[in-house]
Enzyme design. Structure first.
Site, short mmCIF file in Angstrom:
data_model
loop_
_atom_site.label_atom_id
_atom_site.label_comp_id
_atom_site.label_asym_id
_atom_site.label_seq_id
_atom_site.Cartn_x
_atom_site.Cartn_y
_atom_site.Cartn_z
N SER A 242 0.83 -1.20 0.00
CA SER A 242 0.00 0.00 0.00
C SER A 242 0.86 1.25 0.00
CB SER A 242 -0.90 0.01 1.23
OG SER A 242 -0.27 0.69 2.29
N LYS A 243 0.22 2.33 -0.31
CA LYS A 243 0.96 3.58 -0.40
C LYS A 243 1.53 4.01 0.96
CE LYS A 243 -1.40 5.10 -4.48
NZ LYS A 243 -1.86 6.20 -5.30
N ARG A 244 0.96 3.45 1.99
CA ARG A 244 1.47 3.81 3.31
C ARG A 244 2.78 3.08 3.61
NH1 ARG A 244 -3.73 4.11 3.92
NH2 ARG A 244 -4.05 1.90 4.23
N HIS B 46 7.32 3.27 -2.23
CA HIS B 46 7.51 4.51 -2.97
C HIS B 46 8.72 4.49 -3.89
CE1 HIS B 46 4.27 6.54 -0.85
NE2 HIS B 46 4.64 5.79 0.18
#
Length: 586
Positions: A354-356, A361
């Site tokens: 997930s982006k978290r 990233h």
RNA sequence: GCCCCCGUUGUGUAGCGGCCUAGCACGGCGCCCUCUCACGGCGUUAGCGCCGGUUCGAAUCCGGUCGGGGGUACCA
């Protein structure tokens, strides 16, 4: 391709299912559906005449086949450039697909910072396009104004450029189907939507989410999603809603029957449409939704193959139904893209990355000093393999070998350790010059080198790089490996922990002895330095080499870990080396 | 709940009915090399989710089961 071959007409044929017997028990659903039959019987279509969900397992491992000539089934006949392998079979010989040049796209939403799943999808699309000599389209799906940002869009472009995944049409480069930002294509969607509303394929829906939910609870229905309440509203009902000043959303009327499509990585997948609720195409305020916009653009941009994340798998039947409707109202040229769903990239545990998750990233990999080719190579391994016994390869090699049929449908865990190992392998494939060039910006960012680099520093760096090239696994590691060499003496510092550990009384005695051994040297060379220190510390003082040179290393480079000591001292020069030996004693 | 997808060592994969006492890579562990670190070399570890069936023969085909994931939006 096995699964592309014509089906034996005798066995599988079935009646056309003229009266779907009460499949939909929900209100309004028993009305005759619009006829969505498509004239060409080819690709993904509504298939009311097929045997139920009889999955044929795709034969997706052609490499094995090449060694078994006898097993080669129709494959390899259609390997001409410009012709997708996927287009070869008779079952797909619809005019819409035969002979069409491959056009793929990636269509991210500019929300948040770009993550690795996106890069993997982009890579596979890109490799697919390049392998087939096709076109790679970059489209921005920014219909949800509330969630999109310019920064995110900039980041997307930046990351794609960093990775070296170049696009043939899209932002920056433009193209025949411009604009490529959906937020700039509003008129197109408004137009399509208007046509759709004139047809029987859609209806206006005035329900609120709460009302739908309440009805479901009341009915005890197991099927989630919209219940079709507004499918056939009476004039009175319509008037009543309007009197309340409700604004409708436009809903697509899912046809009855089943929808089967031949997923490029998973083979045949069948959905009964009774489990696919009518879905909204546009908000009540008229803004088009992804559900409308993505299929419309894929048609308009003449996309031939859609490779996307597995998360979109269950929205495929609605898109296929919508393609059909769009074709009938004259949107597109009648051909429909084939779809393939790429496996998830999972994070820790069993959760989708997930982006978290900081590991997600892409910018972080760039900033950590990953090589784009290293990251890409690793990403390629998530669901694909170039060979049974090899996993280091270049982008060019990937392009040459990439076949969507080899993509594995299993979700893959992202493994940082392996990513780093693959990256390290690529780092070691770089020439010294190339590595130097790549490392320089990191040294500059860390303040080790000036911008522009001085001539003297450039020379020093050139001499030092052979010492570090095999010692680093990421570009950033060069900073700690080299900063001591470039820092001016006023700013030179030593790692405190290393000093505490190695420059104790014993250590300082070693340093003192080293100073004596080396200060009188007439020739300041690696060999001379090594010779002198070896003699004095090891031969005379009887120290073990690792104990002898450790303190000297900390004294000279400030760290326990550094490039080879004697070479380092030669590069540093006599004066500075002696000064540091001296200052370590203070 | 319902629908769909997926199931080979810790991780990524190879495997396409006999070539499999399951290969490769990462990781882990150990050893060698060695002035640190890294590189390199050698060895080692651990797997076909389960149950049935088909077959002379199954990781591979079929059925079931269990497990994991996703979807079920006026997000994408």
């Amino acid at each position: 391709m096995d699964r592309d071959r014509p089906r034996p007409p005798d066995v599988r044929r079935r009646r056309l299912d003229p009266d779907p017997p009460q499949r939909r028990r929900r209100p309004g659903r028993q009305h005759p559906r619009p006829d969505l039959r498509h004239p060409d019987a080819g690709g993904p279509r509504l298939q009311r005449d097929d045997a139920p969900a009889r999955r044929r397992h795709p034969h997706r491992h052609p490499r094995g086949c090449r060694t078994h000539a006898g097993r080669r089934r129709g494959r390899g006949l259609d390997r001409r450039p410009g012709h997708s392998d996927e287009q070869g079979g008779t079952a797909l010989s619809s005019t819409s697909e035969t002979g069409t040049k491959v056009r793929v796209r990636m269509a991210p939403s500019p929300t948040g910072s770009p993550h690795v799943g996106l890069a993997r999808t982009a890579l596979f699309n890109w490799a697919f396009a390049r392998h087939h000599g096709g076109t790679f389209v970059f489209r921005i799906e920014d219909t949800d104004a509330a969630r999109n940002s310019q920064e995110s869009l900039d980041g997307l472009i930046e990351v794609m450029q960093w990775l070296g995944l170049d696009w043939d049409e899209g932002p920056v480069v433009g193209g025949p189907h411009a604009p490529y930002r959906q937020s700039e294509r509003s008129e197109i969607y408004a137009d399509v939507l208007a046509k759709l509303r004139e047809s029987k394929f859609t209806y206006d829906c005035y329900c609120t989410t709460e009302e739908v939910e309440a009805r479901r609870k009341a009915s005890g229905s197991k099927v989630m999603g919209y219940d079709g309440f507004c499918r056939e509203l009476s004039d009175e009902q319509l008037a009543a809603f309007r009197a309340e000043d409700r604004k409708p959303v436009v809903r697509f009327r899912m046809p009855d029957g089943e929808i089967t499509f031949d997923d490029l990585v998973r083979g045949d997948i069948t959905f009964q449409t009774e489990f696919v609720p009518d879905f909204a195409l546009a908000r009540a305020n008229g803004d088009p939704l992804y559900t409308l916009v993505a299929p419309v653009d894929d048609l308009l941009m003449e996309i031939t193959h859609v490779l996307r994340g597995e998360d979109l798998l269950s929205s495929t039947p609605r898109q296929i139904a919508l393609y059909d409707a769009l074709a009938q109202i004259g949107v597109g040229n009648g051909s429909v893209p084939r779809v393939g769903h790429l496996p998830y990239v999972m994070g820790e545990g069993n959760k989708k990355l997930s982006k978290r998750d900081p590991q997600a990233h892409l910018m972080a990999y760039r900033d950590q000093g990953f090589l784009p080719e290293g990251l890409l190579n690793y990403l390629a391994l998530l669901g694909w393999a170039i060979a049974a016994d090899r996993d280091i390869f270049s982008l060019d090699e990937m392009v040459a070998a990439f076949d969507i049929k080899d993509v594995n449908p299993n979700p893959a865990r992202f493994d940082l350790k392996k990513a780093e190992a693959i990256n390290a392998a690529h780092l070691r494939r770089l020439s010294l010059d190339d590595l130097t060039a790549r490392v320089t910006p990191f040294l500059q960012a860390a303040g080790v080198l000036t911008t522009p680099v001085s001539v003297a520093d450039a020379q020093l760096l050139e001499q030092a790089m052979p010492l570090v090239s095999e010692r680093i696994n990421k570009l950033t590691e060069a900073v700690e490996m080299l900063d001591w060499l470039f820092v001016d003496e006023d700013h030179f510092t030593r790692d405190e922990a290393d000093v505490a550990k190695l420059l104790d009384d014993d250590g300082r005695a070693v340093v003192r002895a080293s100073y004596d051994a080396v200060s009188g040297l007439t020739e300041w060379s690696t060999a001379a330095i090594q010779d002198a220190l070896q003699k004095r510390l090891v031969d005379e003082l009887g120290l073990k080499p690792r104990n002898a040179f450790g303190p000297v290393r900390v004294a000279v480079t400030g760290r326990r870990v550094s490039p080879p000591l004697f070479e380092s001292m030669e590069l540093l020069g006599r004066e500075r080396s002696l000064a540091r030996l001296q200052s370590a004693l203070a």
